[in-house]
Scaffold this motif. Structure first.
Motif, PDB file in Angstrom:
ATOM      1  N   ALA A 228       0.813  -1.222   0.000  1.00 52.26           N
ATOM      2  CA  ALA A 228       0.000   0.000   0.000  1.00 52.26           C
ATOM      3  C   ALA A 228       0.841   1.264   0.000  1.00 52.26           C
ATOM      4  O   ALA A 228       0.316   2.354  -0.213  1.00 52.26           O
ATOM      5  CB  ALA A 228      -0.919   0.009   1.219  1.00 52.26           C
ATOM      6  N   SER A 229       2.138   1.124   0.213  1.00 52.89           N
ATOM      7  CA  SER A 229       3.015   2.275   0.443  1.00 52.89           C
ATOM      8  C   SER A 229       3.864   2.603  -0.784  1.00 52.89           C
ATOM      9  O   SER A 229       3.967   1.809  -1.723  1.00 52.89           O
ATOM     10  CB  SER A 229       3.938   1.973   1.618  1.00 52.89           C
ATOM     11  N   PRO A 230       4.540   3.760  -0.775  1.00 53.65           N
ATOM     12  CA  PRO A 230       5.453   4.114  -1.870  1.00 53.65           C
ATOM     13  C   PRO A 230       6.619   3.146  -2.019  1.00 53.65           C
ATOM     14  O   PRO A 230       7.267   3.122  -3.069  1.00 53.65           O
ATOM     15  CB  PRO A 230       5.953   5.511  -1.478  1.00 53.65           C
ATOM     16  N   ALA A 231       6.880   2.326  -1.003  1.00 52.88           N
ATOM     17  CA  ALA A 231       7.987   1.371  -1.071  1.00 52.88           C
ATOM     18  C   ALA A 231       7.798   0.342  -2.179  1.00 52.88           C
ATOM     19  O   ALA A 231       8.766  -0.293  -2.616  1.00 52.88           O
ATOM     20  CB  ALA A 231       8.156   0.667   0.270  1.00 52.88           C
ATOM     21  N   SER A 232       6.566   0.163  -2.650  1.00 52.74           N
ATOM     22  CA  SER A 232       6.280  -0.854  -3.675  1.00 52.74           C
ATOM     23  C   SER A 232       5.877  -0.247  -5.011  1.00 52.74           C
ATOM     24  O   SER A 232       5.218  -0.906  -5.821  1.00 52.74           O
ATOM     25  CB  SER A 232       5.163  -1.784  -3.190  1.00 52.74           C
ATOM     26  N   ASP A 233       6.291   0.989  -5.278  1.00 48.32           N
ATOM     27  CA  ASP A 233       5.808   1.688  -6.473  1.00 48.32           C
ATOM     28  C   ASP A 233       6.207   1.027  -7.789  1.00 48.32           C
ATOM     29  O   ASP A 233       5.589   1.316  -8.822  1.00 48.32           O
ATOM     30  CB  ASP A 233       6.294   3.147  -6.467  1.00 48.32           C
ATOM     31  N   PHE A 234       7.236   0.170  -7.792  1.00 47.18           N
ATOM     32  CA  PHE A 234       7.622  -0.498  -9.043  1.00 47.18           C
ATOM     33  C   PHE A 234       7.339  -2.001  -8.978  1.00 47.18           C
ATOM     34  O   PHE A 234       7.845  -2.785  -9.763  1.00 47.18           O
ATOM     35  CB  PHE A 234       9.097  -0.243  -9.358  1.00 47.18           C
ATOM     36  N   VAL A 235       6.489  -2.397  -8.026  1.00 45.65           N
ATOM     37  CA  VAL A 235       6.039  -3.787  -7.920  1.00 45.65           C
ATOM     38  C   VAL A 235       4.644  -3.854  -8.521  1.00 45.65           C
ATOM     39  O   VAL A 235       3.742  -3.146  -8.085  1.00 45.65           O
ATOM     40  CB  VAL A 235       6.009  -4.254  -6.454  1.00 45.65           C
ATOM     41  N   ASN A 236       4.455  -4.681  -9.529  1.00 49.30           N
ATOM     42  CA  ASN A 236       3.168  -4.691 -10.225  1.00 49.30           C
ATOM     43  C   ASN A 236       2.879  -6.065 -10.826  1.00 49.30           C
ATOM     44  O   ASN A 236       3.770  -6.715 -11.388  1.00 49.30           O
ATOM     45  CB  ASN A 236       3.158  -3.637 -11.339  1.00 49.30           C
ATOM     46  N   GLY A 237       1.632  -6.491 -10.691  1.00 52.59           N
ATOM     47  CA  GLY A 237       1.186  -7.734 -11.298  1.00 52.59           C
ATOM     48  C   GLY A 237       1.706  -8.982 -10.618  1.00 52.59           C
ATOM     49  O   GLY A 237       1.669 -10.073 -11.204  1.00 52.59           O
ATOM     50  N   GLN A 238       2.148  -8.873  -9.374  1.00 54.36           N
ATOM     51  CA  GLN A 238       2.732 -10.006  -8.667  1.00 54.36           C
ATOM     52  C   GLN A 238       1.750 -10.611  -7.672  1.00 54.36           C
ATOM     53  O   GLN A 238       0.932  -9.904  -7.084  1.00 54.36           O
ATOM     54  CB  GLN A 238       3.991  -9.564  -7.919  1.00 54.36           C
ATOM     55  N   VAL A 239       1.848 -11.925  -7.481  1.00 51.41           N
ATOM     56  CA  VAL A 239       1.149 -12.601  -6.395  1.00 51.41           C
ATOM     57  C   VAL A 239       2.221 -13.086  -5.427  1.00 51.41           C
ATOM     58  O   VAL A 239       3.053 -13.925  -5.781  1.00 51.41           O
ATOM     59  CB  VAL A 239       0.290 -13.772  -6.892  1.00 51.41           C
ATOM     60  N   ILE A 240       2.234 -12.527  -4.236  1.00 47.86           N
ATOM     61  CA  ILE A 240       3.287 -12.757  -3.261  1.00 47.86           C
ATOM     62  C   ILE A 240       2.767 -13.701  -2.182  1.00 47.86           C
ATOM     63  O   ILE A 240       1.767 -13.414  -1.515  1.00 47.86           O
ATOM     64  CB  ILE A 240       3.753 -11.414  -2.652  1.00 47.86           C
ATOM     65  N   TYR A 241       3.447 -14.832  -2.031  1.00 48.58           N
ATOM     66  CA  TYR A 241       3.007 -15.855  -1.086  1.00 48.58           C
ATOM     67  C   TYR A 241       3.525 -15.552   0.314  1.00 48.58           C
ATOM     68  O   TYR A 241       4.720 -15.330   0.513  1.00 48.58           O
ATOM     69  CB  TYR A 241       3.464 -17.237  -1.555  1.00 48.58           C
ATOM     70  N   VAL A 242       2.611 -15.533   1.269  1.00 48.44           N
ATOM     71  CA  VAL A 242       2.941 -15.303   2.680  1.00 48.44           C
ATOM     72  C   VAL A 242       2.459 -16.548   3.423  1.00 48.44           C
ATOM     73  O   VAL A 242       1.367 -16.581   3.981  1.00 48.44           O
ATOM     74  CB  VAL A 242       2.262 -14.033   3.217  1.00 48.44           C
ATOM     75  N   ASP A 243       3.283 -17.592   3.394  1.00 52.19           N
ATOM     76  CA  ASP A 243       2.795 -18.924   3.746  1.00 52.19           C
ATOM     77  C   ASP A 243       3.745 -19.735   4.617  1.00 52.19           C
ATOM     78  O   ASP A 243       3.578 -20.947   4.745  1.00 52.19           O
ATOM     79  CB  ASP A 243       2.484 -19.706   2.471  1.00 52.19           C
ATOM     80  N   GLY A 244       4.744 -19.081   5.219  1.00 57.93           N
ATOM     81  CA  GLY A 244       5.664 -19.824   6.061  1.00 57.93           C
ATOM     82  C   GLY A 244       6.514 -20.824   5.309  1.00 57.93           C
ATOM     83  O   GLY A 244       7.111 -21.715   5.913  1.00 57.93           O
ATOM     84  N   GLY A 245       6.571 -20.674   3.978  1.00 61.43           N
ATOM     85  CA  GLY A 245       7.374 -21.570   3.152  1.00 61.43           C
ATOM     86  C   GLY A 245       6.614 -22.746   2.556  1.00 61.43           C
ATOM     87  O   GLY A 245       7.204 -23.596   1.879  1.00 61.43           O
ATOM     88  N   LEU A 246       5.297 -22.787   2.752  1.00 63.94           N
ATOM     89  CA  LEU A 246       4.503 -23.943   2.332  1.00 63.94           C
ATOM     90  C   LEU A 246       4.657 -24.254   0.850  1.00 63.94           C
ATOM     91  O   LEU A 246       4.797 -25.419   0.445  1.00 63.94           O
ATOM     92  CB  LEU A 246       3.029 -23.684   2.654  1.00 63.94           C
ATOM     93  N   THR A 247       4.627 -23.230   0.006  1.00 66.84           N
ATOM     94  CA  THR A 247       4.694 -23.460  -1.451  1.00 66.84           C
ATOM     95  C   THR A 247       6.129 -23.594  -1.962  1.00 66.84           C
ATOM     96  O   THR A 247       6.331 -23.812  -3.144  1.00 66.84           O
ATOM     97  CB  THR A 247       4.011 -22.315  -2.211  1.00 66.84           C
ATOM     98  N   ALA A 248       7.122 -23.488  -1.064  1.00 65.64           N
ATOM     99  CA  ALA A 248       8.520 -23.557  -1.482  1.00 65.64           C
ATOM    100  C   ALA A 248       9.098 -24.971  -1.390  1.00 65.64           C
ATOM    101  O   ALA A 248      10.180 -25.219  -1.892  1.00 65.64           O
ATOM    102  CB  ALA A 248       9.369 -22.623  -0.626  1.00 65.64           C
ATOM    103  N   VAL A 249       8.372 -25.871  -0.752  1.00 75.61           N
ATOM    104  CA  VAL A 249       8.917 -27.211  -0.499  1.00 75.61           C
ATOM    105  C   VAL A 249       7.931 -28.287  -0.944  1.00 75.61           C
ATOM    106  O   VAL A 249       6.758 -28.021  -1.191  1.00 75.61           O
ATOM    107  CB  VAL A 249       9.233 -27.395   0.999  1.00 75.61           C
ATOM    108  N   ILE A 250       8.456 -29.500  -1.049  1.00 73.88           N
ATOM    109  CA  ILE A 250       7.590 -30.646  -1.379  1.00 73.88           C
ATOM    110  C   ILE A 250       7.678 -31.672  -0.251  1.00 73.88           C
ATOM    111  O   ILE A 250       8.577 -31.616   0.579  1.00 73.88           O
ATOM    112  CB  ILE A 250       7.989 -31.287  -2.718  1.00 73.88           C
TER     113      ILE A 250
END
Length: 250
Positions: A228-250
């Motif tokens: 929501a802040s100016p810190a992400s002004d060049f971040v666009n069209g991304q889906v960012i996973y906040v999952d404790g690493g769930l989708t990073a491992v098998i």
């Protein structure tokens, strides 16, 4: 840091009476924003607003009712102007085997979790485009990427929400908008209450998640403030996973 400051910004968070939406609303207030809470239940919404204190507005409507949403938002924007930030958070879960799932349940889940983001998003985006700036954050899910039995309508809707996020970016980025998604892992919320109460499922989650625990709504708030802040002004069209690493491992 000034780049994470939301002072002077107006944020609309759908489905913000409780859970993830309320946690994000509280974080935005702490970062200096004014926040518009949303829920279909006007009485309960006012109670939440009174608990959160100053700089809180309310706008009661059912996100799956297109006409009601448009009417409520038009009235809201006429009085307070278009928000600087929109968080499409409203969501429901109705589980069942695909062969037995009522079509009405499928449509209800898709309407609330996906179509509402299109309806509310395009209404808000019109004002953002005219102004030349705006942040839209769609609350997706690890089920954009991974699925489990009996959650087909939810997984389909959240996968569609990831695609809608990228489509919004493709059309609106040139007008100064940043549109991104946050995909939470398994969080201890009312939506997941039955799963949290199941010792076998909780054991599976804690073993399956590298962080070794259920997530909390507060785990989403830092990334939500960033987007929501100016810190992400060049971040666009991304889906960012906040999952404790769930989708990073098998």
């Amino acid at each position: 840091m000034p780049t994470f400051d939301l002072a002077g910004r107006l944020a609309l968070v759908t489905g913000s009476r409780r859970g993830i939406g309320r946690a994000i609303a509280e974080a935005y207030l702490a970062a200096g924003a004014r926040v518009i809470l949303n829920s279909p239940d006007a009485t309960a919404l006012e109670a939440t607003a009174s608990e959160l204190g100053d700089n809180v507005l309310t706008c009661a409507f059912d996100v799956s009712d297109t006409e009601a949403a448009d009417a409520a938002l038009t009235s809201l924007f006429d009085e307070h102007g278009y928000p600087d930030v929109l968080v499409n958070n409203a969501g429901i879960q109705l589980r069942g085997p695909l062969t037995e799932l009522p079509v009405e349940d499928w449509r209800r889940v898709v309407d609330v979790n996906l179509t509402s983001a299109f309806v509310v998003g395009r209404t808000v985006a019109r004002g953002m485009i005219a102004r030349g700036s705006g942040k839209i954050i769609n609350i997706c899910s690890v089920q954009n990427h991974l699925v489990r039995p009996t959650t087909a309508p939810y997984a389909a809707a959240k996968s569609g929400l990831g695609g809608l996020t990228r489509s919004m970016c493709a059309e609106w980025a040139r007008h100064g908008l940043q549109v991104n998604g946050l995909a939470p892992g398994y969080l201890d919320t009312e939506l997941n209450a039955s799963l949290v109460a199941d010792p076998e499922f909780t054991d599976w989650i804690t073993r399956r998640t590298p962080a070794g625990r259920w997530g909390t709504p507060e785990d989403i708030t830092g990334p939500a403030v960033w987007l929501a802040s100016p810190a992400s002004d060049f971040v666009n069209g991304q889906v960012i996973y906040v999952d404790g690493g769930l989708t990073a491992v098998i």
